[in-house]
Structures are given as C-alpha cells and as structure tokens.
Design a protein around this motif. Structure first.
Motif, PDB file in Angstrom:
ATOM      1  N   ASN A 127       2.639   1.668  -3.023  1.00 12.21           N
ATOM      2  CA  ASN A 127       1.559   0.679  -2.999  1.00 12.21           C
ATOM      3  C   ASN A 127       1.725  -0.404  -1.939  1.00 12.21           C
ATOM      4  O   ASN A 127       1.066  -1.417  -1.977  1.00 12.21           O
ATOM      5  CB  ASN A 127       1.312   0.084  -4.387  1.00 12.21           C
ATOM      6  N   LEU A 128       2.577  -0.113  -0.970  1.00 14.03           N
ATOM      7  CA  LEU A 128       2.676  -1.007   0.184  1.00 14.03           C
ATOM      8  C   LEU A 128       1.730  -0.519   1.269  1.00 14.03           C
ATOM      9  O   LEU A 128       1.492   0.673   1.409  1.00 14.03           O
ATOM     10  CB  LEU A 128       4.113  -0.974   0.716  1.00 14.03           C
ATOM     11  N   ASN A 159       9.650   9.031   2.507  1.00 15.57           N
ATOM     12  CA  ASN A 159       9.228   8.487   1.224  1.00 15.57           C
ATOM     13  C   ASN A 159       9.166   6.980   1.325  1.00 15.57           C
ATOM     14  O   ASN A 159      10.160   6.331   1.599  1.00 15.57           O
ATOM     15  CB  ASN A 159      10.262   8.838   0.152  1.00 15.57           C
ATOM     16  N   PHE A 160       7.997   6.461   1.081  1.00 20.35           N
ATOM     17  CA  PHE A 160       7.884   5.004   1.136  1.00 20.35           C
ATOM     18  C   PHE A 160       7.303   4.497  -0.170  1.00 20.35           C
ATOM     19  O   PHE A 160       6.619   5.220  -0.866  1.00 20.35           O
ATOM     20  CB  PHE A 160       6.954   4.587   2.283  1.00 20.35           C
ATOM     21  N   PRO A 161       7.567   3.222  -0.469  1.00 20.50           N
ATOM     22  CA  PRO A 161       6.929   2.638  -1.656  1.00 20.50           C
ATOM     23  C   PRO A 161       5.424   2.767  -1.531  1.00 20.50           C
ATOM     24  O   PRO A 161       4.840   2.292  -0.568  1.00 20.50           O
ATOM     25  CB  PRO A 161       7.356   1.170  -1.624  1.00 20.50           C
ATOM     26  N   ARG A 168      -2.770   2.036   2.169  1.00 19.65           N
ATOM     27  CA  ARG A 168      -1.550   2.133   1.370  1.00 19.65           C
ATOM     28  C   ARG A 168      -0.791   3.408   1.754  1.00 19.65           C
ATOM     29  O   ARG A 168      -1.407   4.429   2.035  1.00 19.65           O
ATOM     30  CB  ARG A 168      -1.876   2.202  -0.120  1.00 19.65           C
ATOM     31  N   LEU A 173       4.765  -2.755   5.326  1.00 22.54           N
ATOM     32  CA  LEU A 173       6.043  -2.055   5.416  1.00 22.54           C
ATOM     33  C   LEU A 173       6.739  -2.400   6.733  1.00 22.54           C
ATOM     34  O   LEU A 173       7.925  -2.729   6.751  1.00 22.54           O
ATOM     35  CB  LEU A 173       5.807  -0.545   5.312  1.00 22.54           C
ATOM     36  N   TYR A 193      17.570   4.622  11.752  1.00 24.61           N
ATOM     37  CA  TYR A 193      17.633   5.880  11.007  1.00 24.61           C
ATOM     38  C   TYR A 193      16.233   6.359  10.695  1.00 24.61           C
ATOM     39  O   TYR A 193      15.372   5.610  10.249  1.00 24.61           O
ATOM     40  CB  TYR A 193      18.419   5.639   9.720  1.00 24.61           C
TER      41      TYR A 193
END
Lengths: 236, 260, 412
Positions: free
Chosen positions: A87-88, A83-85, A123, A93, A77
């Motif tokens: 501070n990763l 949108n990703f976290p 990041r 990721l 998908y």
C-alpha cells in the motif's frame, strides 16, 4: 572488494554453502552462475548480511559483515523478486529509501529512462511485474555506491528496458565499480560479464573469465560451456 | 530505528485495519456511555473487553502485520539499517498504532462524556494503561511467534492458541488446581500463578481498583499485604513491564539470527 | 460590698433558687475549687457552673438532681485512677465538660460518665478523650445523650471499652454523637425503645454499633464507617433501621451489618458502600429490606443459615463484586423489583421491568465460599463462561432465587 573465507550455511539439514572461499577484487562485472539450488542467492544474501552464516568470514571492503551493518551503505542491491509493501505508492517508496540512505541520488534520471512517471502515484500492489522490476532497478541504481549486487535483474523486462539496463550496467562499470550479477539468461551474462563464478553444490566450481571457461570446456558458446561444466561434475 | 518506526507507523495509519480498530473502540465507547449513561458500569464492561479483546486483537494483528510486511522487511534488510532497528521499529510501529487506536478510541468518547469531572477517571486511566500494556505484550508475543514460524497458517494457529491459553485455559487450570489443593496454603501459589499470565496480572490490577472490598475479605496474610497496600499495585506494574521487555528481548535475539 | 448590694444579690439568689435552684461557681481560685466539693455543697436542682481550668478528680458521685455545666470546656482529668462521674440520681444534666484519662481496669468497667438507675438525665456537649468506657448507662430510663464527642485511642479489643454503652435501659435517645477509636462505638444490651439517631461512629476496633437482646429500637441517619467489623445486630426483634450509612468496613470478618437472629424488622433506605460484605444475614426472619443502596461491596448480601420470609424489594444493587451469596440450595426469601447493575436482560415491552428474571447468585460466589483463594479469578473470562453456564442451567445455586421483575433503571 569482497573476501569470503570458509563460508558455511545450512538450512535445516540442507547444506547450502560448504566451505566456500571467494575473492572478488574491485572493478568489473562478475556473474555468479550455477544450477537451481546451488546457493547463488544464499551467497549474495550472506554478503548482504540477510542470511546469517554458520561459519566463516565475509568482509566487504575490509569490513566484517557479522559485526557491522554500515558497510551496506556501500552496496546497492537489486533483489530477485521485487516484493514491496503493497500500500505504498512508488513515489513514497523511492522517497523512503532516499530518506533511509541519505545519499545523493539520480532517481529522476532513472525514472525518465524507464518511463515510470505515469506510475509514480500508483500503489505498488497495482503494478505489473515488469513495472515493479523497473522500480526495483531505479532503487538499486539511484545511489552511487562502489558495489552493486543484482539478483536476476532481467526478470520481466521488456526489450527496450533490457537495453537501458545493460547500458546502465556498462556505465557503472566504466566508473570502476564492482558489479555482482546472477542470471539465468546466459546471453545477458555473456554480453555483460567479465568474470564468471560457477557455483555447484555449495562450492566454487569455476572462477575465471569467459574465455578461460570456453577453453576449459572446449566449447565455443557459453550455453554449451555451462552445460559442459555441469556435466563434467556429474561424470567426475 | 525511528525512521523505521515512522514508516511502519505511517504504513499502518493508512491501512484499513487501524481505522477499523479505532472506530470499533470509538463506537464501543459511545455505545457504552450513551446507552448506559453510567460511567462506573461502562468501566466494568470495558474491563471485560480490554482483558479479552485487546490481547486477541494485538496477537492477530501482530502476526498479520509481520507476515504482510515481509517484503518491506526484506527491502529494508538490504539497506544500511541495523537489523534490530528494523524489527523493533516495526514492532513499535504496530503496537504503538494499536495502543493509540485503543487510547484515542476509548478516550475520546469518555472525554466528551465528561470523564474528567467524574471520579471514575483513575479507574479509567488504569484501564487504558493496562490495555496499552497488553497491546505491547501481545504484539511482542505475536512477533515472536511469527519470527519462529515461516509458515503463515502455523503462525496464526499458534498465535490464536496462545491467546486461548492465556485468556481462558490458564484460568481453568488455575481454578482446578486451587480447588484440588484447597487443603494447602495457596496464597503464594495464587499470586505467582497470577503474575505468570499477563492477562491475569492486568485483571488483578483492575480488580485492585474495582473490587478491593471483596479482595480484602480474603484471610491470607500475603494476599492482605498484596491487596491492602500499594505493594500490589507496584509489583503488578513492575511485572507488566517485565512481561513487555522479555518478549522484546527475544525479538531482538531472534531477529539477529534469522535468515531472509 | 455594701448592705444594699448584698440584699440585691440575696434577692437574686433567692429568686433563682425558686425558679432554677441556685448556681454554684467552681474554679481553681473560687471558694469551691473541686467538683466533689461542689456536689457536696449543692442542694437539689442547683447548677454547678464549672469555669475553665483543669480539675484532677475521679469518683465524683452525683447523687442529687444537679446540673453540671462547663464554661468553655473545663478539663476533668481522672489521671487514670478510675471512674470519673457517676450519676445515681434522677434529673441530672451534664453539659460542656472535657473529660480525660479514665482509669483502665480488667475487672471493672470504669466510665467517664456512668448513669445508674436514673431517670430524666441529659448528657450533652461533652468531649471524652483517653477513655476506657465513655458514657455508660445502666438500668436507666428516659434520658438523652446528645451531641457528645468521644475519641478513644483503643488499639486492642481486650483492654478497651465502648464509647456509649446501654445496659438494661429503655426510652433513651442517643443523638448526634461522634464516636471514634473505641472498642464498640455504641453498645446496647437488653435495652428497648431506644432511638439512635444521626450519630457518626467511625474507626472503632470492633463494631460501630453493637446490639444484643434489645427490641423495638430505632436507628436512623447514623453513619458507620471503617469499623473493624462494621455493625452487629443480634438476638433482637422489631428493630427499625432507616437511612443509615455503612461504609468501608473492610476485612475478612468484616461487614457493613451483621444480622443474627433478628426477626420482624425493617431495613429501609440505608446505604451500604464499599464493605467487604454489605449485610451478612444469619437466622433472621421476616425482615423487610427496601430502598437500600448496595454500592461497590464485595458481597452485597451474604445469606447463611436459616433465613425465612425475608423480602428484598426496590433496592439498588450497584457494582458489587457479588450481589448475593447463599450457602444452601434452599431459598424462602423473595427478591422483587430491585435494580441490579449486573443485569444484562432487556425490556422489549418498555414497561421498565426486565423481561427475563435476574439471578443474583453466581456459581463463582459459591466457589469462592468453598475455596476463598479463588477470589483471584474474579472477572476472568473463564469464570464468566462458568457463570453463564450456571445461569442457563442452575446446578449449585437455588433455582428459585431470582428477581422476576428486575428494574431497568436505577431507583433514585
């Protein structure tokens, strides 16, 4: 591949999907089109199980969406907004998703293709929208799954990345996969889609090939065809 | 679920806030011990902090984490992962890292100070256990609030109100009803009212250690049975467990029905 | 036995008669096989040496100056018949006996050992078990009760007696006794100039020490622990209480010490630890409380009724749930230079004395006095807020009740 029967979904008082039936057989690229708010994303998310349907059934490769989550192993998908976290790091990721899915993958090739190496240790919060979308594409294409769902895959891409994306999609198609795409870029749709599913007010308004659409609306190009089908509804 | 827990935990361990929280407790522990030079007094001060601050921090942190990790959640939802695992994993990640900050942050200074040789060790361990429970309870409550409210500001508002209610207002109402109905036997009422508020419950648990002399001065037979024997301790602990599980069940329930 | 050795023995007895009186041996196979017989046969200042064994006797009346000396704790078994030893003569010593099974009566106070109107007695190293009353001193003077062990099995107040009881006595020393599981460990009534020192009185049903209408007495170094209601000191004056320990007296009517109508006394260097109430004070005036430690009590001091001119100074108040409770708005007592662990003030001039006064009476203690159930809200944030507002502007608690020079450091 995907059977949707009698699908209903309301958000509050707002009926988004109304008694929708859809059957998508295996193989090929299906474009899901429709005006804003017609329920494209809701339909996709229902298939993914992210939206919980009020009524109806959805089966993906014979597995009911409601009771099972393992069918998602067979789906890649690409979400609409990347949108990703924050501070990763990119590398983390990608590793995390690999870790979660435990499947062979071709992340390296894709990273090369989209020239993401310089960003691997950045990041995610610091990346531009286009780069994020590239990461998004890497995540979506790196596994070998029979069903791909791409929600607005072209957002923010530069021309060369767009070409790479198209090639990727064609490659996947050549392997006999089923690909579901939503897009507002009709040129892109015209180029890649085999079949078009047109959603309007929570219902399938049209389902067929590009040629069928053109014939039905008496238009020669897709933009006009889509516009025509939309106005047809208004007049009806 | 373990994987999600791992990543949530990992994610939190590198966020500034867990460090701030950890360092806050570390400093607090050192300041209390080395300025006061008295473990017993430090334990009493700590109790006040634990029953007021821990719920507040857990609530705010829980809400904040939920809203901030929305992207992460959405990313995970499309992956072949069970929904409840995602939320439970995140919940345990947050509450676990908060509880760990608390236990380590306070534990380290007390260990260094020579707590193990002190007879306050049981009081202190009880404080930490209660603090951990409060963390788990209030993070779960915060997740519940966040799951039910899409609007961040509203969610925050409700979370703070919840804390304010349970930490202060509840006791005010409690006191007023005790005074108004002082003509009636109030044993049962008091105990039940205490059980219905996790902060009061934790406080009672600590009181059983610190203020047993005063509590035993009360005449009520039910009180006496409750405070005078192991029963009070066991019942309170059991209800703390219930208080932890109920909101977790609701998280699971809510999570299964939520659209993203 | 030839005549020569008989002579030597006779000389020996004669010699010992001159210096100490003679020694009569009592044992089951001896010529004298009971204490009663021994007392009857003995002359003044004789010693009855009681060998190990069991003697089933009661109502032994010692009416001449004798020493009853037990060899390896002979058992005197009263078989629940009544009183066992009654001393009616001066100069009697009872030493090293094991006395059990005193009769219980609702009309008479049977005791294991009773001393009546006698002087210069000494009761020591006696062990009493299964008793009603233990050692009962009646109108006696200049005696000593030393190093005895009294272990009762009292369960209820109405059918149990006291461990050591003094009634209309004076100049008596009660030292190093252990008293447990009786009604009142040590009971004094109308007894003056008594010294009670280094006794351990624990687990008694009512009071560890009970004290009425007795003046000029001293108690020092005693331990009172886990008694039903602690220690009660009532209607007396000029009492000196030094270095005693009052511990773990828990319960709704329980206290480390109850002072009722006590005047002109001194309470110095005692430890009150883990009592529901450290000292409960009623109608007691001009008492000096100094250098005491109040540790982990529910209430360190509960002041009720009229108490005037008391001075509390140089005490440690450590971790009590409440330091002081008052039931009136008036205060005529002085608090000065104590250490309060609940004090939160500061000492900017570094003179060891806090710069802001300490108010030991909290509003919450006032509320708890009124509605006891509210105790369950102890240490809640809400109560802290209320207490704080009361501290800022006292409404319910005496305004002048404060320690103006609270110490910053605990007193040793």
């Amino acid at each position: 591949m995907i059977q949707v029967n009698n699908l209903h979904k309301k958000f509050g008082k707002n009926l988004v999907l109304d008694n929708l039936d859809l059957n998508i057989d295996g193989g090929g690229i299906f474009a899901i089109l429709g005006p804003n708010g017609s329920g494209k994303t809701t339909l996709i998310k229902s298939v993914l199980g992210m939206v919980v349907m009020d009524k109806g059934q959805i089966a993906v490769m014979g597995n009911s969406v409601k009771t099972n989550w393992k069918y998602r192993k067979e789906i890649n998908y690409l979400p609409q907004i990347a949108n990703f976290p924050g501070n990763l790091r990119v590398r983390e990721l990608i590793k995390m998703i690999q870790d979660l899915r435990q499947k062979p993958n071709q992340a390296e090739t894709l990273i090369n293709l989209f020239k993401l190496e310089p960003f691997m240790d950045k990041r995610l919060a610091t990346l531009s929208g286009g780069t994020k979308q590239k990461v998004n594409i890497v995540l979506a294409f790196m596994f070998d799954s029979p069903l791909l769902i791409l929600d607005e895959p072209t957002t923010g891409l530069d021309p060369s990345a767009l070409i790479s994306l198209k090639e990727l999609i064609q490659k996947e198609k050549a392997q006999g996969k089923t690909i579901l795409v939503t897009s507002h870029i009709l040129r892109f749709v015209e180029e890649v889609a085999d079949e078009i599913v047109y959603l309007l007010e929570g219902k399938i308004y049209f389902k067929g090939t590009m040629d069928q659409l053109k014939t039905r609306t008496n238009q020669t190009d897709i933009e006009h065809a889509i516009a025509a089908i939309a106005t047809e509804q208004e007049h009806a | 679920m373990l994987k999600i827990l791992k990543y949530s935990f990992y994610d939190l361990m590198r966020s500034r806030w867990s460090y701030v929280y950890f360092i806050f407790y570390l400093l607090l522990g050192f300041v209390l011990l080395f300025l006061n030079n008295d473990v017993s007094k430090a334990v009493i001060t700590l109790m006040n902090i634990i029953i007021v601050l821990v719920p507040l921090i857990a609530t705010i942190f829980g809400v904040m984490y939920y809203y901030n990790s929305k992207e992460f959640t959405e990313l995970l939802l499309a992956q072949p992962v069970k929904r409840t695992s995602i939320f439970l994993g995140q919940y345990l990640g947050v509450s676990g890292s908060l509880a760990m900050s608390l236990v380590l942050g306070l534990g380290i200074p007390f260990m260094l100070y020579g707590l193990l040789r002190s007879n306050a060790i049981w009081d202190f361990s009880l404080l930490l256990v209660t603090g951990a429970f409060l963390t788990f309870i209030f993070t779960a409550l915060a997740f519940n609030i966040a799951l039910s409210n899409e609007n961040k500001i509203k969610g925050f508002g409700y979370a703070v109100l919840l804390w304010l209610f349970l930490a202060v207002v509840y006791d005010g109402l409690f006191l007023i009803s005790l005074i108004v109905f002082e003509e009636y036997p109030l044993d049962n009422f008091s105990l039940i009212a205490t059980m219905l508020n996790p902060i009061d419950l934790s406080r009672t648990l600590i009181l059983l250690k610190l203020d047993i002399s005063a509590l035993l001065g009360y005449t009520g037979a039910i009180f006496k049975k409750f405070f005078g024997t192991q029963m009070g301790f066991l019942v309170s602990m059991a209800i703390l467990v219930v208080w932890t599980l109920l909101p977790i069940f609701r998280i699971v329930h809510k999570a299964k029905r939520k659209d993203f | 036995m030839d005549s020569r050795s008989k002579l030597i023995l006779l000389l020996f007895f004669a010699w010992s008669y001159i210096s100490y009186g003679s020694t009569l041996e009592i044992c089951s196979s001896c010529a004298i096989s009971s204490l009663k017989q021994g007392v009857a046969l003995a002359k003044d200042y004789d010693t009855l040496l009681i060998r190990k064994g069991t003697y089933r006797e009661f109502d032994i009346v010692v009416d001449k100056p004798l020493s009853l000396l037990g060899d390896d704790y002979p058992i005197i078994d009263g078989e629940d018949q009544g009183e066992i030893i009654t001393i009616t003569s001066d100069n009697v010593t009872v030493d090293g006996l094991f006395i059990i099974n005193v009769g219980t009566s609702y009309t008479e106070d049977f005791a294991a050992i009773r001393v009546v109107k006698s002087k210069n007695f000494l009761i020591q190293n006696v062990v009493l078990e299964k008793l009603f009353f233990g050692i009962y001193l009646e109108k006696s003077t200049y005696g000593k009760v030393y190093h005895n062990k009294i272990i009762g099995d009292a369960v209820e107040e109405f059918n149990s007696g006291n461990g050591i009881q003094l009634w209309y006595c004076n100049n008596i020393e009660v030292e190093q006794n252990i008293v447990q599981h009786v009604r009142d460990g040590i009971y004094l009534e109308f007894s003056d100039e008594i010294t009670i020192k280094n006794n351990i009185s624990t687990n008694n049903i009512r009071y560890g020490l009970h004290f009425m209408f007795s003046n000029d007495d001293l108690y020092e170094g005693n331990t009172f622990e886990n008694n039903g209601a602690g220690v009660a000191v009532m209607f007396s004056k000029k009492i000196r209480m030094y270095k005693n320990t009052f511990k773990k007296n828990w319960g709704s009517a329980s206290f480390g010490m109850l002072l009722k109508e006590i005047n002109d006394s001194e309470i110095i260097g005692n430890i009150f630890e883990e009592n529901t109430v450290g000292i409960s004070i009623e109608g007691s005036n001009r008492i000096k409380y100094m250098e005491n430690d109040f540790v982990n009590n529910g209430w360190a001091l509960k002041v009720r009724g009229a108490c005037y001119g008391n001075v509390f100074s140089a005490n440690n108040f450590l971790y009590n749930s409440f330091d002081v409770s008052y039931n009136s708005k008036l205060n005529d007592n002085q608090f000065n230079g104590n250490f309060w662990s609940n004090y939160t003030g500061y000492d900017l001039d570094k003179n060891g004395v806090g710069d802001v006064p300490y108010r030991p009476v909290k509003l919450f203690s006032y509320i708890v006095n009124r509605t006891p159930e509210t105790i369950i809200l102890l240490r809640s944030l809400f109560m802290d807020i209320i207490d704080f507002s009361e501290k800022v502007s006292p409404v319910f608690t005496p305004d002048n009740l404060r320690d103006n020079s609270p110490l910053m450091k605990k007193l040793p």
